[in-house]
Design a protein around this motif. Structure first.
Motif, PDB file in Angstrom:
ATOM      1  N   ARG A 169       0.818  -1.214   0.000  1.00 58.59           N
ATOM      2  CA  ARG A 169       0.000   0.000   0.000  1.00 58.59           C
ATOM      3  C   ARG A 169       0.849   1.260   0.000  1.00 58.59           C
ATOM      4  N   ARG A 170       2.038   1.178   0.549  1.00 62.93           N
ATOM      5  CA  ARG A 170       2.897   2.366   0.654  1.00 62.93           C
ATOM      6  C   ARG A 170       3.705   2.623  -0.605  1.00 62.93           C
ATOM      7  N   CYS A 171       4.368   1.576  -1.119  1.00 70.30           N
ATOM      8  CA  CYS A 171       5.303   1.814  -2.229  1.00 70.30           C
ATOM      9  C   CYS A 171       4.811   1.263  -3.566  1.00 70.30           C
ATOM     10  N   GLY A 212      10.599  -4.590   0.411  1.00 64.96           N
ATOM     11  CA  GLY A 212      11.747  -4.485   1.320  1.00 64.96           C
ATOM     12  C   GLY A 212      11.370  -3.972   2.692  1.00 64.96           C
ATOM     13  N   ALA A 213      10.554  -2.925   2.742  1.00 71.60           N
ATOM     14  CA  ALA A 213      10.146  -2.358   4.038  1.00 71.60           C
ATOM     15  C   ALA A 213       9.302  -3.353   4.825  1.00 71.60           C
ATOM     16  N   ALA A 214       8.407  -4.066   4.143  1.00 71.61           N
ATOM     17  CA  ALA A 214       7.566  -5.053   4.822  1.00 71.61           C
ATOM     18  C   ALA A 214       8.412  -6.189   5.387  1.00 71.61           C
ATOM     19  N   LEU A 249       8.469  -7.368   9.194  1.00 68.74           N
ATOM     20  CA  LEU A 249       8.134  -8.756   9.529  1.00 68.74           C
ATOM     21  C   LEU A 249       9.264  -9.434  10.298  1.00 68.74           C
ATOM     22  N   MET A 250      10.503  -9.203   9.881  1.00 63.48           N
ATOM     23  CA  MET A 250      11.636  -9.801  10.594  1.00 63.48           C
ATOM     24  C   MET A 250      11.705  -9.292  12.032  1.00 63.48           C
ATOM     25  N   PHE A 274       7.425 -15.141  -1.239  1.00 65.36           N
ATOM     26  CA  PHE A 274       6.818 -15.241   0.084  1.00 65.36           C
ATOM     27  C   PHE A 274       7.657 -16.023   1.086  1.00 65.36           C
ATOM     28  N   LEU A 275       8.284 -17.104   0.667  1.00 62.82           N
ATOM     29  CA  LEU A 275       8.948 -17.983   1.632  1.00 62.82           C
ATOM     30  C   LEU A 275      10.462 -18.109   1.455  1.00 62.82           C
ATOM     31  N   GLY A 276      10.998 -17.629   0.374  1.00 64.98           N
ATOM     32  CA  GLY A 276      12.427 -17.773   0.137  1.00 64.98           C
ATOM     33  C   GLY A 276      13.283 -16.758   0.868  1.00 64.98           C
ATOM     34  N   TRP A 277      12.778 -15.556   1.049  1.00 58.43           N
ATOM     35  CA  TRP A 277      13.619 -14.487   1.605  1.00 58.43           C
ATOM     36  C   TRP A 277      13.932 -14.629   3.089  1.00 58.43           C
TER      37      TRP A 277
END
Length: 90
Positions: A8-10, A17-19, A23-24, A67-70
């Motif tokens: 929604r932001r970028c 990246g920000a999300a 999340l981390m 979704f799951l690799g990063w």
């Protein structure tokens, strides 16, 4: 932004990246919960994106990595938070 799965932001594909940073931090002490949450998002995204574009849902490996690799890549690059302890004498 569902069903497009954009931030929604970028406006970049979520998780951007920000999300990922948020999340981390949010799941820092519970990496299994992060994977469960992202797996749920992956499932929803596949359904949403397929409904939008039934003939072109994209590369499965790319969606999985999105979704799951990063998280595993991020955890491998992160330096240890504690210094290694010397072996104790017995």
């Amino acid at each position: 932004m569902r069903p497009l799965w954009l931030c929604r932001r970028c406006g970049h594909p979520w998780p951007c990246g920000a999300a990922k940073v948020v999340l981390m931090a949010e799941y820092r002490d519970s990496p299994v919960s992060l994977f469960l949450y992202l797996a749920s998002c992956l499932h929803d995204a596949i359904d949403d994106l397929h409904q939008l574009h039934p003939h072109n849902t994209g590369n499965t490996a790319d969606v999985f990595d999105r979704f799951l690799g990063w998280p595993t890549q991020h955890r491998r690059r992160r330096p240890p938070t504690t210094e290694p302890q010397a072996p104790q004498e017995t």
